[in-house]
Design an enzyme around this catalytic site. Structure first.
Site, PDB file in Angstrom:
ATOM      1  N   LYS A 127      23.288 -44.414  29.580  1.00  0.00           N
ATOM      2  CA  LYS A 127      22.892 -44.328  30.994  1.00  0.00           C
ATOM      3  C   LYS A 127      21.396 -44.415  31.181  1.00  0.00           C
ATOM      4  CE  LYS A 127      26.697 -41.960  33.260  1.00  0.00           C
ATOM      5  NZ  LYS A 127      27.231 -40.673  33.706  1.00  0.00           N
ATOM      6  N   LYS A 212      33.549 -51.006  29.112  1.00  0.00           N
ATOM      7  CA  LYS A 212      34.584 -50.274  29.851  1.00  0.00           C
ATOM      8  C   LYS A 212      34.467 -50.562  31.355  1.00  0.00           C
ATOM      9  CE  LYS A 212      32.565 -45.835  30.927  1.00  0.00           C
ATOM     10  NZ  LYS A 212      32.564 -44.406  30.950  1.00  0.00           N
ATOM     11  N   LYS A 215      32.297 -48.178  37.655  1.00  0.00           N
ATOM     12  CA  LYS A 215      31.798 -48.514  38.997  1.00  0.00           C
ATOM     13  C   LYS A 215      30.351 -48.989  38.950  1.00  0.00           C
ATOM     14  CE  LYS A 215      29.819 -44.226  40.654  1.00  0.00           C
ATOM     15  NZ  LYS A 215      29.723 -43.440  39.417  1.00  0.00           N
TER      16      LYS A 215
HETATM   17  P1  TYM Z   1      34.473 -39.769  35.296  1.00  0.00           P
HETATM   18  O1  TYM Z   1      34.369 -39.227  36.680  1.00  0.00           O
HETATM   19  O2  TYM Z   1      33.532 -40.825  34.864  1.00  0.00           O
HETATM   20  O3  TYM Z   1      35.941 -40.314  35.054  1.00  0.00           O
HETATM   21  C1  TYM Z   1      37.087 -39.557  35.407  1.00  0.00           C
HETATM   22  C2  TYM Z   1      38.154 -39.776  34.360  1.00  0.00           C
HETATM   23  O4  TYM Z   1      38.456 -41.180  34.272  1.00  0.00           O
HETATM   24  C3  TYM Z   1      38.379 -41.603  32.912  1.00  0.00           C
HETATM   25  N1  TYM Z   1      37.898 -43.005  32.874  1.00  0.00           N
HETATM   26  C4  TYM Z   1      38.524 -44.001  32.243  1.00  0.00           C
HETATM   27  N2  TYM Z   1      39.669 -44.048  31.533  1.00  0.00           N
HETATM   28  C5  TYM Z   1      40.044 -45.243  31.023  1.00  0.00           C
HETATM   29  N3  TYM Z   1      39.337 -46.401  31.191  1.00  0.00           N
HETATM   30  C6  TYM Z   1      38.175 -46.401  31.884  1.00  0.00           C
HETATM   31  N4  TYM Z   1      37.500 -47.531  32.061  1.00  0.00           N
HETATM   32  C7  TYM Z   1      37.720 -45.159  32.448  1.00  0.00           C
HETATM   33  N5  TYM Z   1      36.641 -44.810  33.190  1.00  0.00           N
HETATM   34  C8  TYM Z   1      36.764 -43.482  33.437  1.00  0.00           C
HETATM   35  C9  TYM Z   1      37.384 -40.653  32.263  1.00  0.00           C
HETATM   36  O5  TYM Z   1      37.581 -40.586  30.872  1.00  0.00           O
HETATM   37  C10 TYM Z   1      37.715 -39.346  32.951  1.00  0.00           C
HETATM   38  O6  TYM Z   1      38.790 -38.692  32.311  1.00  0.00           O
HETATM   39  N6  TYM Z   1      32.347 -36.218  32.487  1.00  0.00           N
HETATM   40  C11 TYM Z   1      33.551 -36.584  33.222  1.00  0.00           C
HETATM   41  C12 TYM Z   1      33.893 -35.615  34.331  1.00  0.00           C
HETATM   42  C13 TYM Z   1      34.039 -34.195  33.929  1.00  0.00           C
HETATM   43  C14 TYM Z   1      35.078 -33.624  33.178  1.00  0.00           C
HETATM   44  C15 TYM Z   1      34.801 -32.232  33.109  1.00  0.00           C
HETATM   45  C16 TYM Z   1      36.216 -34.154  32.585  1.00  0.00           C
HETATM   46  C17 TYM Z   1      33.165 -33.184  34.243  1.00  0.00           C
HETATM   47  N7  TYM Z   1      33.634 -32.019  33.769  1.00  0.00           N
HETATM   48  C18 TYM Z   1      35.643 -31.355  32.420  1.00  0.00           C
HETATM   49  C19 TYM Z   1      37.066 -33.267  31.896  1.00  0.00           C
HETATM   50  C20 TYM Z   1      36.772 -31.897  31.828  1.00  0.00           C
HETATM   51  C21 TYM Z   1      33.317 -37.933  33.876  1.00  0.00           C
HETATM   52  O7  TYM Z   1      32.224 -38.331  34.158  1.00  0.00           O
HETATM   53  O8  TYM Z   1      34.456 -38.572  34.228  1.00  0.00           O
END
Ligand code: TYM
Length: 359
Positions: A127, A212, A215
């Site tokens: 990032k 991957k 957005k």
């Molecule tokens: P975030 O908001 O980026 O994504 C939410 C969830 O979607 C999954 N994901 C994907 N899975 C498959 N293919 C993709 N291209 C893809 N893009 C996103 C992510 O793996 C996620 O499960 N750090 C986390 C948010 C978070 C969190 C937590 C998750 C904060 N605290 C505690 C679990 C437990 C995040 O940025 O996800």
């Protein structure tokens, strides 16, 4: 549970169930990766586990946001939870910033996690690649807040996509070090396990099968959003990158019917589209390969459009329906925060006590 003082107001039945927590950033633009990689897996767990799902608004502000848009995105992510099939009576749905225990434990964890551990986080490196000096300090400690999200409920299981695996490993390291340094080795915090589905854990960009789906991709056509209509989905899939070979046959599957090691790397775009079809249709790999073996991308894209439209368009419609009733969304989030707080506060207080704090 290690600490008897950390009793909660959850019902006895819920306490007997293993606990799950996951979070989703309020990006306002949830996409197919979020849905197939995470949200969809949240739903069945609400009946078998004690589930906590939060909109991680504090994580969102690690990069600058427009305040009005962020507020909307928080509601929209909650609406997506409901549209996916989560029920507020079965799962605790809330936004992170409303439950102070997350921030309190995150600070304690900032003092437990080592700089070297945070330095290794690939997501931070990705990032901030060329502008590290200007990244917020919050972005750097993002994973300690994520560890706090999970551990302030003593959650044992965390359904996520593959991209979150490293953050889960860090969470385990933090739990282990806290238990060692402050609890004399007593397991105050459990070491949580990621729940990463074998399929669709990594949905890739439609423009580049090695990146991957995200957005933040420069090209809007790389990503199918849950808000896309049928024509937009069809057009993005028509333009999706392909290659010039016929689609792979059954020789690419191993004896368990899964893609052999290395085959995906050789044709990332083909396997990504096949994987999305599989996720959308619910078919096995064997059924997927049998259906498309030797055929061209045009046929796959046509079936894919049908399958993705059938999944995404009703979801988008449901999100809009929930967004039209802001009062109800607000009520659900406020109620969820109260229930979350009742569980998290005693656990965080127990941790503070072990550190000698008077919380
Ligand atoms: P975030 O908001 O980026 O994504 C939410 C969830 O979607 C999954 N994901 C994907 N899975 C498959 N293919 C993709 N291209 C893809 N893009 C996103 C992510 O793996 C996620 O499960 N750090 C986390 C948010 C978070 C969190 C937590 C998750 C904060 N605290 C505690 C679990 C437990 C995040 O940025 O996800």
């Amino acid at each position: 549970m290690a600490d008897s003082s950390a009793s909660t107001s959850a019902s006895a039945a819920d306490r007997a169930k293993p606990r799950v927590l996951s979070g989703v950033q309020p990006s306002g633009r949830l996409h197919l990766g979020n849905y197939f990689g995470a949200l969809r897996h949240f739903v069945p767990l609400q009946d078998s586990h004690d589930t906590f799902y939060c909109v991680v608004d504090l994580h969102a502000i690690t990069v600058h946001q427009n305040a009005e848009e962020l507020r909307e995105a928080i509601y929209e992510t909650a609406a997506a939870f409901l549209a996916s099939g989560l029920r507020p009576d079965a799962a605790v749905l809330f936004n992170q910033s409303r439950v102070a225990a997350h921030s309190q434990l995150a600070w304690m964890f900032n003092c437990v996690a080592r700089l070297g551990w945070l330095e290794r986080m690939t997501q931070f490196k990705d990032k901030t690649a060329s502008h590290r000096e200007r990244a917020s300090a919050g972005l750097y400690v993002y994973p300690t807040l994520m560890a706090a999200d999970i551990l302030c409920y003593r959650a044992g299981f965390v359904p996520v996509g593959e991209d979150q695996r490293q953050h889960l490993e860090l969470t385990r390291d933090i739990a282990e070090k806290f238990n060692h340094d402050w609890c004399g080795g007593e397991e105050y915090f459990p070491l949580p396990e990621p729940l990463i589905s074998q399929d669709a854990a990594r949905i890739m960009s439609l423009r580049d099968g090695t990146k991957k789906m995200s957005k933040s991709d420069a090209s809007d056509a790389a990503c199918i959003y849950l808000s896309d209509d049928a024509d937009t989905i069809a057009s993005k899939l028509r333009k999706a990158k392909s290659d010039s070979e016929p689609l792979p046959g059954s020789e690419t599957l191993d004896s368990q019917g899964r893609p052999r090691a290395g085959v995906r790397d050789a044709r990332p775009e083909a396997w990504n589209l096949l994987g999305i079809w599989q996720a959308a249709s619910g078919a096995t790999w064997a059924e997927t390969i049998e259906r498309f073996a030797g055929k061209g991308f045009a046929q796959l894209k046509e079936s894919l459009t049908e399958a993705v439209v059938a999944e995404v368009v009703p979801l988008g419609r449901e999100i809009n329906r929930h967004m039209a009733d802001r009062g109800e969304l607000e009520r659900i989030l406020a109620d969820g925060a109260g229930r979350a707080e009742a569980v998290a506060t005693p656990i965080v207080r127990g941790a503070a006590e072990r550190m000698g704090l008077l919380l």
